[in-house]
Design a protein around this motif. Structure first.
Motif, PDB file in Angstrom:
ATOM      1  N   GLY A 418       0.848  -1.183   0.000  1.00  0.00           N
ATOM      2  CA  GLY A 418       0.000   0.000   0.000  1.00  0.00           C
ATOM      3  C   GLY A 418       0.881   1.229   0.000  1.00  0.00           C
ATOM      4  N   SER A 419       0.443   2.377  -0.450  1.00  0.00           N
ATOM      5  CA  SER A 419      -0.897   2.533  -0.949  1.00  0.00           C
ATOM      6  C   SER A 419      -1.005   2.177  -2.427  1.00  0.00           C
ATOM      7  N   THR A 420       0.115   1.741  -3.018  1.00  0.00           N
ATOM      8  CA  THR A 420       0.151   1.439  -4.447  1.00  0.00           C
ATOM      9  C   THR A 420      -1.030   0.565  -4.883  1.00  0.00           C
ATOM     10  N   ASP A 421      -1.297  -0.479  -4.128  1.00  0.00           N
ATOM     11  CA  ASP A 421      -2.358  -1.411  -4.541  1.00  0.00           C
ATOM     12  C   ASP A 421      -3.749  -0.790  -4.452  1.00  0.00           C
ATOM     13  N   GLN A 422      -3.856   0.311  -3.683  1.00  0.00           N
ATOM     14  CA  GLN A 422      -5.148   1.005  -3.626  1.00  0.00           C
ATOM     15  C   GLN A 422      -5.557   1.502  -4.997  1.00  0.00           C
ATOM     16  N   HIS A 423      -4.564   1.729  -5.831  1.00  0.00           N
ATOM     17  CA  HIS A 423      -4.846   2.252  -7.168  1.00  0.00           C
ATOM     18  C   HIS A 423      -4.890   1.125  -8.190  1.00  0.00           C
ATOM     19  N   ALA A 424      -4.978  -0.096  -7.709  1.00  0.00           N
ATOM     20  CA  ALA A 424      -5.001  -1.239  -8.621  1.00  0.00           C
ATOM     21  C   ALA A 424      -6.232  -2.117  -8.357  1.00  0.00           C
ATOM     22  N   TYR A 425      -6.272  -2.770  -7.211  1.00  0.00           N
ATOM     23  CA  TYR A 425      -7.350  -3.746  -7.025  1.00  0.00           C
ATOM     24  C   TYR A 425      -8.174  -3.560  -5.750  1.00  0.00           C
ATOM     25  N   ILE A 426      -7.887  -2.511  -4.988  1.00  0.00           N
ATOM     26  CA  ILE A 426      -8.649  -2.333  -3.742  1.00  0.00           C
ATOM     27  C   ILE A 426     -10.130  -2.063  -4.044  1.00  0.00           C
ATOM     28  N   GLN A 427     -10.398  -1.537  -5.229  1.00  0.00           N
ATOM     29  CA  GLN A 427     -11.796  -1.354  -5.658  1.00  0.00           C
ATOM     30  C   GLN A 427     -12.568  -2.665  -5.491  1.00  0.00           C
ATOM     31  N   GLN A 428     -11.964  -3.745  -5.989  1.00  0.00           N
ATOM     32  CA  GLN A 428     -12.669  -5.039  -5.879  1.00  0.00           C
ATOM     33  C   GLN A 428     -12.756  -5.486  -4.425  1.00  0.00           C
ATOM     34  N   LEU A 429     -11.697  -5.248  -3.663  1.00  0.00           N
ATOM     35  CA  LEU A 429     -11.743  -5.664  -2.257  1.00  0.00           C
ATOM     36  C   LEU A 429     -12.876  -4.944  -1.526  1.00  0.00           C
ATOM     37  N   CYS A 461       4.689  13.476   4.084  1.00  0.00           N
ATOM     38  CA  CYS A 461       4.452  12.433   3.075  1.00  0.00           C
ATOM     39  C   CYS A 461       4.038  11.127   3.775  1.00  0.00           C
ATOM     40  N   GLY A 462       4.716  10.836   4.882  1.00  0.00           N
ATOM     41  CA  GLY A 462       4.407   9.622   5.641  1.00  0.00           C
ATOM     42  C   GLY A 462       3.023   9.668   6.266  1.00  0.00           C
ATOM     43  N   ASP A 463       2.544  10.882   6.587  1.00  0.00           N
ATOM     44  CA  ASP A 463       1.180  10.991   7.124  1.00  0.00           C
ATOM     45  C   ASP A 463       0.170  10.524   6.074  1.00  0.00           C
ATOM     46  N   TYR A 464       0.474  10.828   4.830  1.00  0.00           N
ATOM     47  CA  TYR A 464      -0.418  10.364   3.766  1.00  0.00           C
ATOM     48  C   TYR A 464      -0.460   8.837   3.728  1.00  0.00           C
ATOM     49  N   LEU A 465       0.725   8.230   3.819  1.00  0.00           N
ATOM     50  CA  LEU A 465       0.781   6.760   3.781  1.00  0.00           C
ATOM     51  C   LEU A 465      -0.028   6.184   4.946  1.00  0.00           C
ATOM     52  N   PHE A 466       0.176   6.778   6.118  1.00  0.00           N
ATOM     53  CA  PHE A 466      -0.564   6.376   7.315  1.00  0.00           C
ATOM     54  C   PHE A 466      -2.074   6.531   7.070  1.00  0.00           C
ATOM     55  N   GLY A 467      -2.450   7.702   6.532  1.00  0.00           N
ATOM     56  CA  GLY A 467      -3.872   7.967   6.277  1.00  0.00           C
ATOM     57  C   GLY A 467      -4.469   6.970   5.294  1.00  0.00           C
ATOM     58  N   MET A 468      -3.689   6.631   4.285  1.00  0.00           N
ATOM     59  CA  MET A 468      -4.182   5.672   3.275  1.00  0.00           C
ATOM     60  C   MET A 468      -4.435   4.306   3.919  1.00  0.00           C
TER      61      MET A 468
END
Ligand code: G6P
Length: 615
Positions: A418-429, A461-468
């Motif tokens: 994450g968060s990379t996979d959020q922009h790939a398949y998290i929609q299906q999850l 930047c890390g806060d974003y990762l945490f938030g995601m």
């Protein structure tokens, strides 16, 4: 159909020694004579479908529980606090609050855990925990040699660790040099190995190697010639300062052997002496060990019979490459040892590995009805899910249980980061088929101290990762998608060692819960055997085509003729594939037709190899 806890607590057909949770699938299985894999899968699908759509009371109990908690933040907070596991020394937390198991389920599971803890204790004492192969399972001794049941084993572990450390120091310091490198010291590692002889070192290198390691590492982990060429080409002139580590427990894995032969050829072509730069890690007296000994390789390190490939990261297999990259391997071992100690607790909620196993059982109905999506929110942990894929799936994916019943067990693992996979398949999850649960791996420290800055007021930047991560966890939960969160402070040798140990133990415990042997891999042999048969058939095809090519004039053959002359008419489809592969690689010539229309094909080799004819 009932939920697990519902049906099991009330089932009269439970065996006395395992009174809980003969779950839905087991009860169904009793009524089926050896259900097929697809039957088991469809049972799993039915369970999932019912969990989503059933109006039957027990199923709803599970669903409603999640929904009720979701609507009552205070109850969820209580659950979070009640179940939060913390290991103070390791700075590791496990949050299982977003897995919906009930107290009754935990109570029903208790006797199985008692058995699992006993099995683990026996395994650590040197029992034959891998009955099919008659082997001890001793990866826990690697990080605490005092546990080894015999003093000889203890000495072997300690002396191997010392040898690894001193060899790595000598290579890094330049005391051990490559014979003809202008650099005067080794600068690169080329690791040749596959499966358990690659995945751990790959994961650890990605997670822990410093930006400028003393030796950089590359991997050949396949028999893909183009992939091998790429690795060798990337090394370029540095081949002269490359330490080649060939890793294979058995010492006979074809992909690894091929990688070695290809690398040795590259050395010959570059006028380099391979033996002076070759290191073998393998079982004593394996084919690889004998080759290395006879050819006088630079060094050999043992791989022990009682360590399985997928649990070998803390043996020379993982430790040598790590040490050469400047990774503190004693810290890795310490992290693993501390985690092992925590996993010896027989109170489930205080035992981190047992907690994971409990969640896996609940979430996947004890039959792998749901996949485990592993999402580390940290780039350096990218390969963790790939590493876990072998550890979990090769251990749990078994046709038969320990009593010989066909069970087709498994637990599918996938994920990247994450968060990379959020922009790939998290929609299906979030919204699609509900066939998974998630494990988030959270790393609290974003960057080394002193490097952080706010890219907008109050936010890094890390806060974003945490938030995601937190956002995805909440969004999934609000749609009844369960998740575990494993949190570590930082990615360090200690925390990586601890994570590896955590999952090794969770797999062992889960295997006991579902009554399978986690330590063998009989299914892998079928593919290897079939590959051998294909290659044997190819040799016969070549001989037949060669004979035809030696005729005057050359006699192109149809596939039927080739199959007949190979005495293998039933293998005609495979012969077609062999011919197509050879033609694509200029080793067969198509006289007529095309590979897309097999019946039209006429083929010959284009060369009359008389020696081969009489071979
Ligand atoms: O280390 P090796 O003997 O070369 O084995 C490499 C791999 O081969 C097999 O396919 C096994 O299923 C794996 O468990 C093992 O890690």
């Amino acid at each position: 159909m009932a939920s697990i806890s519902g049906i099991c607590s009330s089932s009269p057909s439970l065996k006395p020694q395992k009174p809980l949770l003969r779950p839905i699938h087991s009860l169904r299985r009793d009524s089926l004579a050896f259900p097929t894999r697809s039957r088991t899968q469809s049972v799993a699908r039915e369970i999932s479908a019912e969990l989503l759509s059933s109006s039957k009371p027990e199923i709803l109990k599970k669903k409603e529980k999640i929904e009720a908690l979701e609507k009552d933040p205070r109850a969820l907070w209580r659950r979070y606090v009640d179940w939060l596991y913390q290991h103070k020394d390791l700075g590791l937390f496990i949050d299982v609050s977003r897995v919906g198991f009930s107290d009754e389920f935990v109570a029903e599971m208790e006797p199985r855990f008692v058995d699992a803890f006993r099995a683990m204790e026996e395994l650590e004492r040197g029992a034959i925990a891998n009955p099919d192969e008659g082997r001890m399972v001793g990866h826990y001794w690697l990080r605490n040699p005092m546990l080894a049941p015999k003093s000889l084993l203890r000495t072997q572990i300690e002396s191997t660790l010392d040898a690894v450390c001193s060899f790595a120091n000598d290579v890094v310091s330049g005391k051990i040099k490559p014979p003809s490198s202008p650099e005067g010291r080794f600068t690169q590692i080329l690791s040749v190995g596959i499966g358990g002889s690659a995945l751990g070192p790959q994961f650890v290198a990605e997670a822990l190697a410093p930006d400028n390691p003393p030796l950089k590492i590359r991997f050949i982990d396949n028999t893909d010639p183009a992939g091998i060429d790429h690795q060798i080409a990337q090394l370029g002139d540095e081949l002269a300062s490359t330490l080649v580590i060939v890793i294979s427990k058995s010492g006979g894995t074809p992909e690894t052997r091929n990688g070695l032969l290809e690398v040795q050829k590259a050395f010959r072509e570059a006028g380099l002496e391979f033996a002076k730069q070759g290191v073998a890690i393998t079982q004593e007296n394996s084919l690889l060990d004998k080759t290395a000994r006879i050819e006088g390789w630079l060094a050999r390190f043992p791989m022990f019979d009682w360590v399985g490939g997928r649990t070998s990261e803390m043996s020379a297999v993982g430790l040598l490459p790590a040490a050469l990259q400047g990774i503190d391997i004693r810290e890795m071992l310490a992290g693993a040892s501390i985690m092992d100690e925590a996993n010896r607790t027989t109170v489930v909620r205080n035992n981190p590995a047992a907690l994971l196993a409990l969640c896996w059982y609940w979430a996947s109905d004890g039959i792998g009805s749901k996949d485990m999506v592993v999402l580390p929110y940290k780039d350096s942990l990218l390969l963790f899910s790939r590493y876990l894929q072998q550890l979990v799936m090769e251990s749990i994916g078994k046709e038969f249980d320990l009593d010989g019943n066909r069970v087709n067990q498994g637990l599918t693992v996938y994920g990247n980061k994450g968060s990379t996979d959020q922009h790939a398949y998290i929609q299906q999850l979030r919204e699609g088929v509900h066939n998974f649960f998630v494990t988030f791996i959270e790393v609290l420290r974003d960057r080394p101290p002193g490097h952080d800055w706010e890219l907008e007021p109050g936010v890094t930047c890390g806060d974003y990762l945490f938030g995601m991560l937190q956002g995805t966890r909440s969004a999934l939960y609000s749609n009844n998608r369960e998740s575990i969160t494993v949190t570590v402070q930082e990615v360090t040798p200690r925390s990586v060692g601890a994570l590896i140990a955590l999952y090794e133990r969770a797999v062992g415990i889960y295997a006991s819960l579902v009554n399978i042997n986690a330590y063998h891999q009989p299914g892998v042999e079928a593919g290897k055997k079939a590959a051998g048969e294909v290659l044997a058939l190819q040799k016969r095809v070549l001989t037949v085509l060669n004979e035809a090519s030696c005729k005057e004039p050359v006699e192109p053959l149809t596939l039927e003729e080739v199959a007949e002359r190979c005495h293998a008419p039933e293998d005609i489809e495979m012969i077609h594939k062999i011919v197509a592969h050879m033609a694509a690689n200029d080793r067969a010539i198509i006289a007529e037709g095309s590979c897309g229309s097999p019946r039209s094909l006429k083929v010959f080799t284009g060369e009359c190899n008389v020696d081969e004819l009489f071979a």
